[in-house]
Design a protein around this motif. Sequence first.
Motif, PDB file in Angstrom:
ATOM      1  N   ALA A  92      30.878  64.845 -94.573  1.00 46.79           N
ATOM      2  CA  ALA A  92      30.353  63.565 -94.115  1.00 46.79           C
ATOM      3  C   ALA A  92      31.433  62.844 -93.324  1.00 46.79           C
ATOM      4  O   ALA A  92      32.634  63.087 -93.513  1.00 46.79           O
ATOM      5  CB  ALA A  92      29.908  62.703 -95.295  1.00 46.79           C
ATOM      6  N   VAL A  93      31.020  61.965 -92.426  1.00 44.04           N
ATOM      7  CA  VAL A  93      31.985  61.215 -91.625  1.00 44.04           C
ATOM      8  C   VAL A  93      31.477  59.803 -91.374  1.00 44.04           C
ATOM      9  O   VAL A  93      30.298  59.596 -91.088  1.00 44.04           O
ATOM     10  CB  VAL A  93      32.281  61.939 -90.289  1.00 44.04           C
ATOM     11  N   VAL A  94      32.382  58.838 -91.530  1.00 41.32           N
ATOM     12  CA  VAL A  94      32.119  57.440 -91.163  1.00 41.32           C
ATOM     13  C   VAL A  94      32.616  57.252 -89.736  1.00 41.32           C
ATOM     14  O   VAL A  94      33.769  57.596 -89.431  1.00 41.32           O
ATOM     15  CB  VAL A  94      32.847  56.470 -92.109  1.00 41.32           C
ATOM     16  N   ILE A  95      31.772  56.735 -88.853  1.00 39.80           N
ATOM     17  CA  ILE A  95      32.134  56.594 -87.439  1.00 39.80           C
ATOM     18  C   ILE A  95      32.307  55.118 -87.087  1.00 39.80           C
ATOM     19  O   ILE A  95      31.404  54.305 -87.313  1.00 39.80           O
ATOM     20  CB  ILE A  95      31.071  57.229 -86.529  1.00 39.80           C
ATOM     21  N   CYS A  96      33.464  54.788 -86.502  1.00 42.99           N
ATOM     22  CA  CYS A  96      33.791  53.413 -86.118  1.00 42.99           C
ATOM     23  C   CYS A  96      33.801  53.296 -84.588  1.00 42.99           C
ATOM     24  O   CYS A  96      34.770  53.722 -83.945  1.00 42.99           O
ATOM     25  CB  CYS A  96      35.159  53.021 -86.666  1.00 42.99           C
ATOM     26  N   PRO A  97      32.768  52.723 -83.983  1.00 39.85           N
ATOM     27  CA  PRO A  97      32.768  52.544 -82.524  1.00 39.85           C
ATOM     28  C   PRO A  97      33.882  51.601 -82.088  1.00 39.85           C
ATOM     29  O   PRO A  97      34.362  50.774 -82.865  1.00 39.85           O
ATOM     30  CB  PRO A  97      31.388  51.926 -82.251  1.00 39.85           C
ATOM     31  N   GLY A  98      34.283  51.743 -80.827  1.00 37.24           N
ATOM     32  CA  GLY A  98      35.320  50.874 -80.291  1.00 37.24           C
ATOM     33  C   GLY A  98      34.747  49.632 -79.634  1.00 37.24           C
ATOM     34  O   GLY A  98      33.556  49.357 -79.697  1.00 37.24           O
ATOM     35  N   GLY A  99      35.659  48.888 -78.976  1.00 34.37           N
ATOM     36  CA  GLY A  99      35.233  47.662 -78.309  1.00 34.37           C
ATOM     37  C   GLY A  99      36.261  46.552 -78.372  1.00 34.37           C
ATOM     38  O   GLY A  99      35.922  45.380 -78.220  1.00 34.37           O
ATOM     39  N   GLY A 100      37.534  46.905 -78.571  1.00 39.54           N
ATOM     40  CA  GLY A 100      38.597  45.914 -78.524  1.00 39.54           C
ATOM     41  C   GLY A 100      38.574  44.880 -79.622  1.00 39.54           C
ATOM     42  O   GLY A 100      39.143  43.800 -79.469  1.00 39.54           O
ATOM     43  N   ALA A 106      28.246  50.939 -79.780  1.00 43.60           N
ATOM     44  CA  ALA A 106      27.618  51.672 -80.885  1.00 43.60           C
ATOM     45  C   ALA A 106      26.834  52.909 -80.477  1.00 43.60           C
ATOM     46  O   ALA A 106      26.466  53.709 -81.336  1.00 43.60           O
ATOM     47  CB  ALA A 106      26.696  50.730 -81.664  1.00 43.60           C
ATOM     48  N   GLY A 107      26.607  53.100 -79.190  1.00 47.05           N
ATOM     49  CA  GLY A 107      25.840  54.252 -78.754  1.00 47.05           C
ATOM     50  C   GLY A 107      26.708  55.459 -78.461  1.00 47.05           C
ATOM     51  O   GLY A 107      26.771  56.404 -79.242  1.00 47.05           O
ATOM     52  N   HIS A 108      27.443  55.419 -77.331  1.00 52.48           N
ATOM     53  CA  HIS A 108      28.206  56.597 -76.913  1.00 52.48           C
ATOM     54  C   HIS A 108      29.450  56.811 -77.770  1.00 52.48           C
ATOM     55  O   HIS A 108      30.051  57.886 -77.711  1.00 52.48           O
ATOM     56  CB  HIS A 108      28.574  56.494 -75.428  1.00 52.48           C
ATOM     57  N   GLU A 109      29.830  55.825 -78.581  1.00 51.33           N
ATOM     58  CA  GLU A 109      30.948  56.003 -79.505  1.00 51.33           C
ATOM     59  C   GLU A 109      30.492  55.907 -80.963  1.00 51.33           C
ATOM     60  O   GLU A 109      31.307  55.695 -81.858  1.00 51.33           O
ATOM     61  CB  GLU A 109      32.046  54.972 -79.217  1.00 51.33           C
ATOM     62  N   GLY A 110      29.185  56.068 -81.143  1.00 47.74           N
ATOM     63  CA  GLY A 110      28.635  55.996 -82.495  1.00 47.74           C
ATOM     64  C   GLY A 110      27.468  56.937 -82.686  1.00 47.74           C
ATOM     65  O   GLY A 110      27.624  58.062 -83.178  1.00 47.74           O
TER      66      GLY A 110
END
Length: 328
Positions: A92-100, A106-110
């Motif tokens: 399993a993996v928790v994904i943290c999107p970026g954005g400064g 939340a889409g292409h980095e999530g």
Amino acid sequence: MWIKYLTQSYNKFFMKKFLFVLTCFIIAKTMNAQKVNPIYDGTVPNSKPCEAKQKEFIDTSWNKNGILIVQDVTVPTVTVFEARKDKRNGAAVVICPGGGYSILAAGHEGNDFAMGFAEVGVTAFVLRYRLPNDACMTNKAYVPLMDAQQAIYYVRKHAQEYGIDTNKVGIMGFSAGGHLAASAEVHFNDPVRKELAGENLRPDFAILGYPVISFREGIGHMGSRDNLIGKTPTEDATHYFSNEEQVTAKTPPTFLVHASDDAAVIPDNSILFYQALVKNKVPAELHIYERGGHGFGMVNPTTKEQWFKRCLNWMKSEKLIPSSAKIE
């Protein structure tokens, strides 16, 4: 003749409209099929009443297709992309999107990565963490880390429900989300929320995409630093959140990817973290592409090589997913 032509044109126009609406409907249904769960039971800690309301929209200023942006998160959640039971491998993996630390991409980095993981049997949890805001929270510098630690705790707490091996729970992050993921992998013995003292908050692996690592002048991304710990941070805060200075032998195995021409978050961030990992004899793999800039997500358009496949192969080598897992 012209009546036949008009009829054909009319049918083509409405067929295109129908296909467009159908595509939008399928995308919406796919997104709606995912469970969105709050990571806290009851009152969200370190929160206070404010006027901010969570919103999301498609930003087309980045590219013609647009990217999904989320702002003003006050109730942190995980969107669950559950691997099919016949494909589950326990990871399993928790994904943290970026954005400064000001927005969440939340889409292409999530979501994109979550769907990719689910296809190879890894259940993914896209974290919508709170962004630093004095009006909505107390001790804002530590709130994103609190949410990341809580998300890891949440995944292990619900491991049986999703067929997860509690020894194969990782974290992934991009840009400022990469800073958050790296913070979670170096500060797992220092729970922000003291109720989690004694719980296993250590990720078993980490994947960092063009991450902000350092908050040191000349290296770190100052916008992320300013948003998280302020424009004139103390030396203690700078040291604590400069993750290359926090690596130990217990830091989990880490995969990093960056581009040499990244002008927003210079590749020194990944390089310094990689060097610290190697120095502490932590399994690590670093890939730096000649071009790609910042924020390329799953596909670096400057190369035919697919770095996400490399990442999955690394997971195989670390025995996080079975060697037989099919990678398309």
